[in-house]
Scaffold this motif. Structure first.
Motif, mmCIF file in Angstrom:
data_model
loop_
_atom_site.group_PDB
_atom_site.id
_atom_site.type_symbol
_atom_site.label_atom_id
_atom_site.label_comp_id
_atom_site.label_asym_id
_atom_site.label_seq_id
_atom_site.Cartn_x
_atom_site.Cartn_y
_atom_site.Cartn_z
ATOM 1 N N TYR A 627 0.833 -1.196 0.000
ATOM 2 C CA TYR A 627 0.000 0.000 0.000
ATOM 3 C C TYR A 627 0.876 1.257 0.000
ATOM 4 C CZ TYR A 627 -3.127 3.658 1.664
ATOM 5 O OH TYR A 627 -3.831 4.824 1.792
ATOM 6 N N ALA A 628 1.914 1.279 0.824
ATOM 7 C CA ALA A 628 2.801 2.441 0.867
ATOM 8 C C ALA A 628 3.491 2.660 -0.471
ATOM 9 C CB ALA A 628 3.829 2.264 1.980
ATOM 10 N N GLN A 629 3.853 1.570 -1.140
ATOM 11 C CA GLN A 629 4.492 1.671 -2.454
ATOM 12 C C GLN A 629 3.526 2.271 -3.472
ATOM 13 O OE1 GLN A 629 7.837 0.644 -3.580
ATOM 14 N NE2 GLN A 629 7.029 2.005 -5.163
ATOM 15 N N ARG A 630 2.270 1.892 -3.375
ATOM 16 C CA ARG A 630 1.269 2.341 -4.347
ATOM 17 C C ARG A 630 0.828 3.773 -4.093
ATOM 18 N NH1 ARG A 630 -4.217 1.443 -3.607
ATOM 19 N NH2 ARG A 630 -3.746 -0.196 -2.099
ATOM 20 N N VAL A 631 0.697 4.162 -2.820
ATOM 21 C CA VAL A 631 0.087 5.457 -2.496
ATOM 22 C C VAL A 631 1.106 6.496 -2.032
ATOM 23 C CG1 VAL A 631 -1.636 6.607 -1.030
ATOM 24 C CG2 VAL A 631 -2.065 4.300 -1.884
ATOM 25 N N HIS A 632 2.153 6.040 -1.354
ATOM 26 C CA HIS A 632 3.073 6.988 -0.709
ATOM 27 C C HIS A 632 4.511 6.840 -1.200
ATOM 28 C CE1 HIS A 632 -0.070 8.285 1.988
ATOM 29 N NE2 HIS A 632 -0.275 7.056 2.407
ATOM 30 N N ALA A 633 4.669 6.534 -2.451
ATOM 31 C CA ALA A 633 6.026 6.410 -2.988
ATOM 32 C C ALA A 633 6.792 7.729 -2.859
ATOM 33 C CB ALA A 633 5.973 5.962 -4.451
ATOM 34 N N ASP A 634 6.065 8.867 -2.971
ATOM 35 C CA ASP A 634 6.728 10.169 -2.897
ATOM 36 C C ASP A 634 7.218 10.492 -1.493
ATOM 37 O OD1 ASP A 634 4.108 10.279 -2.010
ATOM 38 O OD2 ASP A 634 3.883 12.411 -2.495
ATOM 39 N N ALA A 635 6.706 9.785 -0.478
ATOM 40 C CA ALA A 635 7.120 10.048 0.897
ATOM 41 C C ALA A 635 8.358 9.255 1.291
ATOM 42 C CB ALA A 635 5.979 9.731 1.865
ATOM 43 N N ASP A 636 8.806 8.362 0.436
ATOM 44 C CA ASP A 636 10.059 7.624 0.667
ATOM 45 C C ASP A 636 10.041 6.862 2.000
ATOM 46 O OD1 ASP A 636 13.585 8.389 0.999
ATOM 47 O OD2 ASP A 636 12.587 6.744 -0.058
ATOM 48 N N VAL A 637 8.905 6.184 2.257
ATOM 49 C CA VAL A 637 8.814 5.418 3.492
ATOM 50 C C VAL A 637 8.856 3.915 3.235
ATOM 51 C CG1 VAL A 637 7.543 7.215 4.725
ATOM 52 C CG2 VAL A 637 6.288 5.478 3.429
ATOM 53 N N VAL A 638 8.827 3.534 1.965
ATOM 54 C CA VAL A 638 8.757 2.109 1.643
ATOM 55 C C VAL A 638 9.973 1.370 2.169
ATOM 56 C CG1 VAL A 638 8.634 0.417 -0.222
ATOM 57 C CG2 VAL A 638 7.303 2.537 -0.353
ATOM 58 N N GLN A 639 11.146 2.014 2.052
ATOM 59 C CA GLN A 639 12.362 1.333 2.498
ATOM 60 C C GLN A 639 12.352 1.089 4.007
ATOM 61 O OE1 GLN A 639 15.725 3.786 1.601
ATOM 62 N NE2 GLN A 639 14.841 5.648 2.472
ATOM 63 N N LEU A 640 11.721 1.996 4.774
ATOM 64 C CA LEU A 640 11.625 1.780 6.212
ATOM 65 C C LEU A 640 10.736 0.581 6.522
ATOM 66 C CD1 LEU A 640 11.229 5.448 7.537
ATOM 67 C CD2 LEU A 640 13.273 4.025 7.573
ATOM 68 N N LEU A 641 9.624 0.473 5.808
ATOM 69 C CA LEU A 641 8.732 -0.659 6.010
ATOM 70 C C LEU A 641 9.366 -1.954 5.529
ATOM 71 C CD1 LEU A 641 5.395 1.024 4.888
ATOM 72 C CD2 LEU A 641 5.989 0.330 7.205
ATOM 73 N N ALA A 642 10.070 -1.883 4.412
ATOM 74 C CA ALA A 642 10.731 -3.073 3.886
ATOM 75 C C ALA A 642 11.815 -3.551 4.836
ATOM 76 C CB ALA A 642 11.317 -2.778 2.503
ATOM 77 N N ALA A 643 12.518 -2.605 5.459
ATOM 78 C CA ALA A 643 13.556 -2.982 6.424
ATOM 79 C C ALA A 643 12.942 -3.685 7.613
ATOM 80 C CB ALA A 643 14.317 -1.735 6.875
#
Length: 649
Positions: A627-643
């Protein structure tokens, strides 16, 4: 050298709790009941304008023997009731702390106890007087007249804050709920309020002693706290959670703080470990610490209450639907054809249960109303609240709940609504991970990550808002943004904080409430997860609130409601102590509060509970990351969730 301890007037002032006149009356009633009174009378003496000029509490109890006056009134604490097993007749004692007599100052500035007691030499009478600003009691002994009987009369006169509230009917109703368990347990005792006996049986639904629920607190051996829920026939002024001793005598009061539409109740937590609890434990913020005995018990009790009333609501709906089926007025037959019809029936059942009392007439008429209700739900769901209000004259809470149901269940948009529910569940899961997991909470950036996410997820602060701006100056917000929403022009001028500096708002949400002209604005001040909200941050949100609401263009605008939220992961002990309920200001037009992300996310999950249960959907780390990848890619939080996901693996 021995130094005696003196009781100073400022300490008496703290004990008096002047803003709680009903609590003071209750304290006097308990004193009477502890003296084995079987009749306690509360009378209000009114002036020519209907104001309360004196409060009189009289009883037929054992009275105060002259020999015990000094020990009973001299010190603070050390009450004889702490070690007594009960009253002479075997009833439960309430008072234990030895300073309740000072509560009379919430009723007036001068109190007089006139008490007659029986002793070996016959009846004796003592008169005790107490004046505000003094820490001494004046005592006079005298011989009672032959017509007098044992008992005590307390008369309090003089100015007192909020004393006139006692003249309202809700004062009697609230007192009934507080004394209900005692009066039900000891039916020989009667309390009279202005000539009317408090009768719990006229107000309580069912048997209050029928069931006591375990709230699941592990106390390491021995009986744990129990929860007793009393439902009322008459709506109480507020839904309370009363902390009681094991018998049910309440020690402190707080709000239940749960959503349970259409249920009027008082909940009692029963435990012998709370026998010595006082309201001062609440003032000291003890219940805010969830690792404390009181805090963990209150949290568990509220959780159990939510579960209980969810079950009651489902059971009530099932019984009503079965009744409608048996009567032949239910507009559906057979099993649902698929998930859409399941959702339709569930929604219909909720709406029909909501307006059940307004369904009138014989079987054909009610069947017709049911069919019309079903068709309105299918074909014009957005118009249904207005139609039903015209048909049934709904109450305010009914209309609000119906509008909420319609907002989330128009069948034409059911699939989209379900998708939105799933997205919101995933969004909350992502937010929880980012805010509370060890690694992300110290690396999450406030402006370009958290702010940017919340620009798309402003629903977490409430669905009543329709616009949001982020990182906007206070001057710009008041000059340009608010007039656009409110449909009026305002003079352009610079807005400053009280110290002369410019303010910058993290988030500004705006919307129009209902069909009326009321506008709502919310200013959210966000702090990074690692920041503990302290007095410095409190001062900041207060300065924003003052600057915005005291601006001369908005100061007298009664059609606008303002909310200012200071949000973070944790709140300092000093701030919790100063504002135990989290509200810095709440006057109907302006609300300023400090709140944690945990409380916000919990409230969001509670709002989504019904939809989530229907969908049987549970988010996980993979879903929230997608969901973060789809909606919030511009916020650059995906890597934190992936970690976080990698760490779990």
């Amino acid at each position: 050298m021995r130094i005696p301890v003196e009781v100073r007037p400022d300490f008496i002032e703290k004990v008096a709790r002047r803003t709680d006149p009903l609590g003071a009356v209750e304290e006097l009633i308990w004193n009477s009941l502890d003296a084995d009174a079987t009749d306690v009378h509360v009378e209000l003496e009114l002036d020519d304008f209907g104001g309360v000029q004196a409060v009189v509490v009289s009883d037929n109890g054992n009275g105060i023997p002259a020999a015990t006056v000094e020990s009973a009134f001299k010190g603070m604490g050390g009450s004889w009731k702490r070690t007594a097993p009960g009253t002479e007749s075997g009833r439960q004692l309430h008072g234990r702390h030895g300073y309740g007599r000072f509560r009379v100052l919430a009723l007036g500035s001068t109190a007089t106890w006139t008490s007659v007691s029986a002793g070996p030499g016959g009846l004796s009478e003592v008169v005790i007087r107490f004046q505000d600003g003094d820490s001494d009691f004046d005592v006079e002994e005298r011989t009672p007249t032959p017509s007098k009987r044992a008992g005590t009369v307390v008369r309090v006169v003089g100015e007192a804050q909020r004393k006139n509230r006692l003249a309202a009917e809700k004062a009697r109703e609230e007192l009934t709920s507080r004394l209900a368990m005692y009066l039900s347990k000891y039916p020989t005792a009667t309390v009279w309020w202005c000539g009317t006996a408090l009768d719990p049986s006229e107000a309580i639904l069912g048997d209050p002693f029928e069931e006591e629920l375990d709230i699941g607190i592990d106390v390491g051996g021995g009986p744990g706290p129990l929860l007793r829920i009393v439902e009322w026939k008459v709506k109480p002024p507020r839904r309370e959670l009363l902390i009681c001793d094991a018998v049910g005598v309440h020690r402190v009061s707080m709000l239940a703080q749960i959503q349970a539409p259409d249920f009027d109740f008082t909940a009692y937590v029963l435990w012998d470990k709370f026998a010595n609890l006082t309201d001062h434990d609440l003032l000291e913020g003890e219940f805010e610490h969830t690792d404390s005995l009181l805090g963990s018990t209150v949290k568990a009790a509220r959780t159990r209450l939510r579960t209980y009333f969810r079950e009651r609501e489902r059971e009530r709906a099932r019984k009503l639907v079965q009744q409608w089926i048996e009567e032949g007025i239910y507009p559906y037959s057979g099993e649902p054809a698929g998930p859409i019809e399941v959702a339709e029936r569930d929604t219909f059942n909720e709406v029909a249960c909501l307006v059940n009392r307004q369904l009138k007439g014989g079987k054909p008429a009610r069947r017709t109303q049911m069919v019309l209700l079903r068709e309105a739900l299918r074909r014009q769901p957005t118009a249904m609240p207005k139609v039903l209000d015209e048909l049934f004259t709904l109450s305010g809470p009914q209309k609000e709940r119906l509008e909420d149901l319609v907002d989330r269940t128009p069948l034409a948009n059911l699939i989209a609504a379900n998708a939105e529910t799933v997205d919101r569940i995933d969004a909350l899961n992502a937010l929880r991970d980012l805010l509370f997991e060890f690694q992300s909470r110290y690396t999450l950036r406030e402006k370009d990550q958290l702010h940017r996410m919340l620009e798309k997820e402003w629903w977490v602060f409430g669905d009543e808002y329709s616009q949001i701006v982020s990182e906007i100056g206070l001057t710009k917000a008041l000059n340009r943004h608010l007039p656009r929403l409110e449909g009026r022009s305002v003079p352009q001028q610079r807005v400053q904080l009280h110290d002369g500096t410019s303010g910058r708002l993290d988030l500004l949400l705006s919307g129009v409430s209902g069909a009326g002209p009321t506008k709502r604005h919310m200013v959210v001040e966000l702090k990074r997860p690692s920041t503990v909200l302290s007095e410095e941050e409190v001062a900041q949100i207060n300065s924003y609130a003052y600057a915005a609401t005291q601006d001369e263009r908005y100061r007298h605008d009664e059609d606008t409601r303002w909310e200012f939220w200071l949000v973070g992961n944790s709140i300092s002990d000093i701030v919790r102590w100063q504002y135990p309920d989290g509200y810095l200001k709440k006057d109907g037009r302006v609300t300023v509060r400090v709140i944690t992300w945990g409380a916000i996310i919990d409230a969001c999950e509670e709002r989504l509970r019904t939809q989530r249960e229907r969908l049987a959907y549970a988010s996980d780390q993979a879903h929230s990351t997608d969901y973060a990848q789809r909606v919030h890619a511009d916020a650059d939080v995906v890597q934190l969730l992936a970690a976080r996901e990698d760490d779990s693996a």
